[in-house]
Design a protein around this motif. Structure first.
Motif, PDB file in Angstrom:
ATOM      1  N   THR A 120       0.849  -1.186   0.000  1.00 20.24           N
ATOM      2  CA  THR A 120       0.000   0.000   0.000  1.00 20.24           C
ATOM      3  C   THR A 120       0.884   1.236   0.000  1.00 20.24           C
ATOM      4  O   THR A 120       1.927   1.261   0.672  1.00 20.24           O
ATOM      5  CB  THR A 120      -0.930   0.019   1.224  1.00 20.24           C
ATOM      6  N   GLN A 121       0.474   2.240  -0.747  1.00 21.35           N
ATOM      7  CA  GLN A 121       1.194   3.503  -0.791  1.00 21.35           C
ATOM      8  C   GLN A 121       0.522   4.496   0.145  1.00 21.35           C
ATOM      9  O   GLN A 121      -0.678   4.764   0.037  1.00 21.35           O
ATOM     10  CB  GLN A 121       1.188   4.073  -2.223  1.00 21.35           C
ATOM     11  N   TYR A 122       1.289   5.033   1.092  1.00 21.06           N
ATOM     12  CA  TYR A 122       0.795   6.102   1.956  1.00 21.06           C
ATOM     13  C   TYR A 122       1.814   7.227   1.925  1.00 21.06           C
ATOM     14  O   TYR A 122       2.925   7.082   2.438  1.00 21.06           O
ATOM     15  CB  TYR A 122       0.580   5.606   3.379  1.00 21.06           C
ATOM     16  N   GLY A 123       1.446   8.327   1.283  1.00 17.19           N
ATOM     17  CA  GLY A 123       2.407   9.387   1.063  1.00 17.19           C
ATOM     18  C   GLY A 123       3.574   8.878   0.245  1.00 17.19           C
ATOM     19  O   GLY A 123       3.388   8.213  -0.780  1.00 17.19           O
ATOM     20  N   SER A 124       4.780   9.150   0.693  1.00 13.90           N
ATOM     21  CA  SER A 124       5.977   8.714  -0.033  1.00 13.90           C
ATOM     22  C   SER A 124       6.407   7.300   0.343  1.00 13.90           C
ATOM     23  O   SER A 124       7.400   6.793  -0.188  1.00 13.90           O
ATOM     24  CB  SER A 124       7.132   9.681   0.253  1.00 13.90           C
ATOM     25  N   ILE A 125       5.679   6.652   1.246  1.00 12.53           N
ATOM     26  CA  ILE A 125       6.068   5.321   1.729  1.00 12.53           C
ATOM     27  C   ILE A 125       5.190   4.240   1.100  1.00 12.53           C
ATOM     28  O   ILE A 125       3.964   4.269   1.213  1.00 12.53           O
ATOM     29  CB  ILE A 125       5.976   5.242   3.269  1.00 12.53           C
ATOM     30  N   ASN A 126       5.839   3.318   0.421  1.00 13.92           N
ATOM     31  CA  ASN A 126       5.161   2.147  -0.126  1.00 13.92           C
ATOM     32  C   ASN A 126       5.514   0.975   0.797  1.00 13.92           C
ATOM     33  O   ASN A 126       6.655   0.536   0.838  1.00 13.92           O
ATOM     34  CB  ASN A 126       5.620   1.857  -1.554  1.00 13.92           C
ATOM     35  N   PHE A 127       4.540   0.509   1.576  1.00 17.04           N
ATOM     36  CA  PHE A 127       4.852  -0.479   2.612  1.00 17.04           C
ATOM     37  C   PHE A 127       4.153  -1.813   2.369  1.00 17.04           C
ATOM     38  O   PHE A 127       3.126  -1.888   1.696  1.00 17.04           O
ATOM     39  CB  PHE A 127       4.485   0.072   3.997  1.00 17.04           C
ATOM     40  N   THR A 128       4.731  -2.851   2.930  1.00 20.22           N
ATOM     41  CA  THR A 128       4.129  -4.182   2.875  1.00 20.22           C
ATOM     42  C   THR A 128       2.889  -4.197   3.758  1.00 20.22           C
ATOM     43  O   THR A 128       2.955  -3.866   4.936  1.00 20.22           O
ATOM     44  CB  THR A 128       5.126  -5.240   3.373  1.00 20.22           C
ATOM     45  N   CYS A 129       1.764  -4.604   3.191  1.00 15.43           N
ATOM     46  CA  CYS A 129       0.524  -4.646   3.977  1.00 15.43           C
ATOM     47  C   CYS A 129      -0.047  -6.046   4.095  1.00 15.43           C
ATOM     48  O   CYS A 129      -1.062  -6.238   4.777  1.00 15.43           O
ATOM     49  CB  CYS A 129      -0.520  -3.690   3.411  1.00 15.43           C
ATOM     50  N   ALA A 130       0.591  -7.024   3.453  1.00 12.61           N
ATOM     51  CA  ALA A 130       0.150  -8.418   3.607  1.00 12.61           C
ATOM     52  C   ALA A 130       1.329  -9.335   3.329  1.00 12.61           C
ATOM     53  O   ALA A 130       2.123  -9.076   2.414  1.00 12.61           O
ATOM     54  CB  ALA A 130      -1.009  -8.745   2.675  1.00 12.61           C
ATOM     55  N   ILE A 131       1.452 -10.376   4.134  1.00 12.81           N
ATOM     56  CA  ILE A 131       2.546 -11.327   3.980  1.00 12.81           C
ATOM     57  C   ILE A 131       2.000 -12.754   3.995  1.00 12.81           C
ATOM     58  O   ILE A 131       0.881 -13.009   4.466  1.00 12.81           O
ATOM     59  CB  ILE A 131       3.600 -11.188   5.096  1.00 12.81           C
ATOM     60  N   SER A 132       2.799 -13.667   3.496  1.00  7.19           N
ATOM     61  CA  SER A 132       2.433 -15.086   3.549  1.00  7.19           C
ATOM     62  C   SER A 132       3.690 -15.925   3.733  1.00  7.19           C
ATOM     63  O   SER A 132       4.770 -15.578   3.249  1.00  7.19           O
ATOM     64  CB  SER A 132       1.708 -15.512   2.268  1.00  7.19           C
TER      65      SER A 132
END
Length: 210
Positions: free
Chosen positions: A164-176
């Motif tokens: 997911t992109q929030y502002g300038s940060i593209n972060f991991t929002c789901a893992i497996s």
């Protein structure tokens, strides 16, 4: 039957109401033996990392969660329940977590000139990086609901299955990882897409071929 772990920091009511709305039977438990013997488990969470880890250890749930995951049965972590399965969280001046997933959890840190609110709260787009069974019948770039100030950073990039992109940060929002899936967003608060994810989890056999 889905067993929802009660460790005093979970948003149990909304998770159970969501399961009820899709006719999936559920039970709540804080008993280590019941959790270990469950058919499938949801590990929800709202609150702070340090206090949650402390309660898990006091209740003897730390080992039962690890042993359940090792059994190969389906496991779903949500929000704080995702964060504290990692090695370490920056929350509470640094917290040693359960160490079930290699990596850490970090605080949103934006440049001074980027006026982004923390916590990240509300609907945001989720971009699949893998086609996992729990995303079946969910459109790419669907919106899910978030409430968090910290986000996971898996050490092994292959574990990432959505961002997911929030502002300038593209972060991991789901893992497996094998029979384990975990989301930073709240499927139980995410309308029809979240309900579809929970429905998919309720029938998933815990296997995944990347």
């Amino acid at each position: 039957m889905i067993t929802v772990i009660d460790y005093g920091a979970g948003n149990l009511r909304s998770v159970c109401l969501a399961l009820e709305s899709i006719n999936v039977p559920w039970t709540i438990s804080s008993n280590p033996e019941e959790i270990l013997n469950a058919e499938r488990v949801i590990f929800p969470g709202v609150g702070a990392a340090a206090s949650a880890v402390k309660v898990l250890k006091e209740k003897g749930l730390e080992k039962s969660i690890a042993d359940f995951i090792s059994s190969g049965k389906p496991f779903l972590g949500i929000c704080l329940g995702t964060q504290i399965i990692f090695d370490f969280s920056e929350e509470d001046n640094g917290t040693e977590c359960l160490g079930l997933i290699p990596g850490k959890v970090v605080h949103f840190n934006f440049p001074e000139d980027e006026k982004k609110s923390v916590p990240h709260m509300g609907w945001n787009q989720v971009n699949f990086t893998k086609q996992h069974p729990i995303f079946k019948d969910i459109d790419e770039a669907s919106n899910f609901y978030f409430v968090h100030s910290f986000y996971p950073c898996p050490e092994v990039s292959e574990m990432e299955m959505a961002t997911t992109q929030y502002g300038s940060i593209n972060f991991t929002c789901a893992i497996s990882k094998n029979n384990l899936v975990a989301t930073q967003f709240h499927p139980e608060k995410s309308g029809r897409h979240g309900l579809q994810l929970l429905k998919n989890f309720s029938t998933w056999d815990g296997t995944y071929n990347a």
